[in-house]
Scaffold this active site. Structure first.
Site, PDB file in Angstrom:
ATOM      1  N   GLY A 102       1.169  -1.089  -0.068  1.00  0.00           N
ATOM      2  CA  GLY A 102      -0.221  -0.339   0.244  1.00  0.00           C
ATOM      3  C   GLY A 102       0.665   1.448  -0.138  1.00  0.00           C
ATOM      4  O   GLY A 102       0.461   2.478  -1.201  1.00  0.00           O
ATOM      5  N   HIS A 103       1.325   1.489   0.451  1.00  0.00           N
ATOM      6  CA  HIS A 103       2.696   2.484   0.539  1.00  0.00           C
ATOM      7  C   HIS A 103       3.485   2.466  -0.556  1.00  0.00           C
ATOM      8  O   HIS A 103       3.836   3.540  -0.440  1.00  0.00           O
ATOM      9  CB  HIS A 103       3.924   2.052   2.188  1.00  0.00           C
ATOM     10  CG  HIS A 103       2.965   2.149   3.324  1.00  0.00           C
ATOM     11  ND1 HIS A 103       3.319   1.076   4.198  1.00  0.00           N
ATOM     12  CD2 HIS A 103       2.210   3.158   4.009  1.00  0.00           C
ATOM     13  CE1 HIS A 103       2.943   1.383   5.057  1.00  0.00           C
ATOM     14  NE2 HIS A 103       1.713   2.183   5.506  1.00  0.00           N
ATOM     15  N   SER A 110       0.350  -1.570   8.349  1.00  0.00           N
ATOM     16  CA  SER A 110       0.556  -2.849   9.018  1.00  0.00           C
ATOM     17  C   SER A 110       0.188  -2.714  10.070  1.00  0.00           C
ATOM     18  O   SER A 110       0.808  -3.999  10.867  1.00  0.00           O
ATOM     19  CB  SER A 110       1.555  -0.829   9.970  1.00  0.00           C
ATOM     20  OG  SER A 110       2.145  -0.597   8.882  1.00  0.00           O
TER      21      SER A 110
HETATM   22  P1  AMP Z   1       0.174   4.827   7.972  1.00  0.00           P
HETATM   23  O1  AMP Z   1       2.094   3.705   7.519  1.00  0.00           O
HETATM   24  O2  AMP Z   1      -0.485   3.547   7.755  1.00  0.00           O
HETATM   25  O3  AMP Z   1       0.270   5.576   8.524  1.00  0.00           O
HETATM   26  O4  AMP Z   1       0.597   4.964   6.026  1.00  0.00           O
HETATM   27  C1  AMP Z   1       1.407   5.444   5.607  1.00  0.00           C
HETATM   28  C2  AMP Z   1      -0.058   6.634   4.100  1.00  0.00           C
HETATM   29  O5  AMP Z   1      -0.316   4.698   3.438  1.00  0.00           O
HETATM   30  C3  AMP Z   1      -1.497   6.364   4.584  1.00  0.00           C
HETATM   31  O6  AMP Z   1      -1.181   7.852   3.659  1.00  0.00           O
HETATM   32  C4  AMP Z   1      -2.040   5.715   4.786  1.00  0.00           C
HETATM   33  O7  AMP Z   1      -3.943   5.785   3.936  1.00  0.00           O
HETATM   34  C5  AMP Z   1      -1.343   4.438   3.240  1.00  0.00           C
HETATM   35  N1  AMP Z   1      -1.897   3.429   2.702  1.00  0.00           N
HETATM   36  C6  AMP Z   1      -2.151   2.756   3.911  1.00  0.00           C
HETATM   37  N2  AMP Z   1      -2.443   0.983   3.695  1.00  0.00           N
HETATM   38  C7  AMP Z   1      -2.563   1.037   2.621  1.00  0.00           C
HETATM   39  C8  AMP Z   1      -3.151   0.476   1.363  1.00  0.00           C
HETATM   40  N3  AMP Z   1      -3.546  -1.041   1.903  1.00  0.00           N
HETATM   41  N4  AMP Z   1      -3.665   0.886   0.465  1.00  0.00           N
HETATM   42  C9  AMP Z   1      -3.624   1.942  -0.066  1.00  0.00           C
HETATM   43  N5  AMP Z   1      -3.027   3.504   0.724  1.00  0.00           N
HETATM   44  C10 AMP Z   1      -2.879   2.568   2.297  1.00  0.00           C
END
Ligand code: AMP
Length: 293
Positions: free
Chosen positions: A36-37, A187
């Site tokens: 996703g990231h 995560s």
């Molecule tokens: P985080 O590390 O969880 O704070 O996420 C960092 C960025 O990655 C945020 O903009 C989330 O929305 C995005 N993100 C996390 N998981 C996904 C996913 N499965 N698909 C798309 N973007 C994601």
């Protein structure tokens, strides 16, 4: 890839890029990176000349008793993923670098928007998110910043903050990336133990059910939410935090499922609090199996 732990190092490098007329993209993350990231990094690489990712588990967006200490971390693996996807610089500050002693200035949306959905159980969460994203924008001065639709309320809040404060950054939303069985990548999926991983499928199954009912013509939000909740409640390892239908921009609850309405959920499976959502009018399937149903 450049690894920067200080604000000064980021500023000096970005200044050099800007002098050369290059467009800079920012991908804020909390690390423990997954596909996703990676999709956000690739979106930035496609649209900008240089891409900066930040890896920072932001303490101000965690409430007391939440998973700040337990949050998974693996910076070496994160660097490998970022570099493989074309990232030019990773900003990996310490908490002390981001929050100097005496830190007391926050950015907060004062409408009900951050109190809805996730804000009900996480009252200080979006204040922490807005504050850290503002700091990252001030440090990196990106032309564009990339956020995932998985955290739909966060994306809406960042768009509102950027507009309200005239921040010179274009906000780009990117689609949810999923596991082959439909589970949205996160995560926090690392917290799922044994049968919880299978049970966690109930979120994307509820999304698929919701999308199907809307395709079949359902326009009544409460009927749709009741069907989705019943599906989730049938899974003994799952516990609903919320399943709601809201305006996709303001996060205000709606009764009618018109295009642009956000149907969002947070569900506990074991200790993991997982998110999923879909937008009415967007029929992207959650997995190959659901697409052929
Ligand atoms: P985080 O590390 O969880 O704070 O996420 C960092 C960025 O990655 C945020 O903009 C989330 O929305 C995005 N993100 C996390 N998981 C996904 C996913 N499965 N698909 C798309 N973007 C994601």
């Amino acid at each position: 890839m450049i690894v920067a732990e200080s604000i000064e190092k980021v500023r000096a490098q970005v200044a050099e890029w800007k002098r050369a007329g290059l467009r800079v993209g920012l991908v804020p993350t909390m690390g423990y990176l997954h596909e996703g990231h990676a999709s956000l990094v690739r979106a930035s690489v496609a649209r900008c000349d240089r891409t900066v990712a930040s890896v920072f588990v932001n303490p101000t967006q965690f409430g007391p008793g939440e998973d700040l200490e337990a949050y998974p971390r693996d910076f070496e693996r994160d660097c490998a993923l970022l570099e493989a996807n074309g990232c030019d610089m990773v900003f990996h500050p310490s908490p002390e670098t981001m929050y100097a002693p005496g830190f007391a200035t926050y950015v907060e949306i004062l409408s009900d928007m951050p109190k809805r959905l996730c804000g009900k159980t996480r009252p200080i969460h979006f204040r922490g998110v807005c504050t850290v994203v503002t700091k990252l924008f001030n440090i990196v001065t990106p032309d564009m910043a990339f956020f995932g639709q998985k955290d739909a309320q966060q994306l809406a809040i960042i768009r509102r903050m950027t507009r309200d404060l005239s921040m010179p950054v274009e906000i780009v939303g990117c689609p949810i990336v999923r596991e082959p069985d439909g589970l949205a990548k996160s995560s926090r999926n690392a917290y799922l133990k044994g049968p919880e991983r299978t049970a966690a499928r109930v979120l994307s199954r509820a999304v698929a059910l919701g999308q199907q009912r809307v395709r079949e013509g359902e326009r009544d939000a409460s009927a749709l939410l009741a069907a989705m909740k019943a599906l989730i409640e049938a899974e003994p390892l799952a516990r609903i935090d919320y399943v709601e239908a809201v305006d996709g921009v303001t996060m205000e609850p709606v009764t009618e499922l018109t295009d642009g309405v956000l149907v969002a959920m947070a569900v506990y499976v074991g200790t993991a609090r997982l998110l999923d959502n879909f937008t009415v009018g967007d029929n992207t399937p959650v997995c190959a199996q659901d697409a052929s149903d």
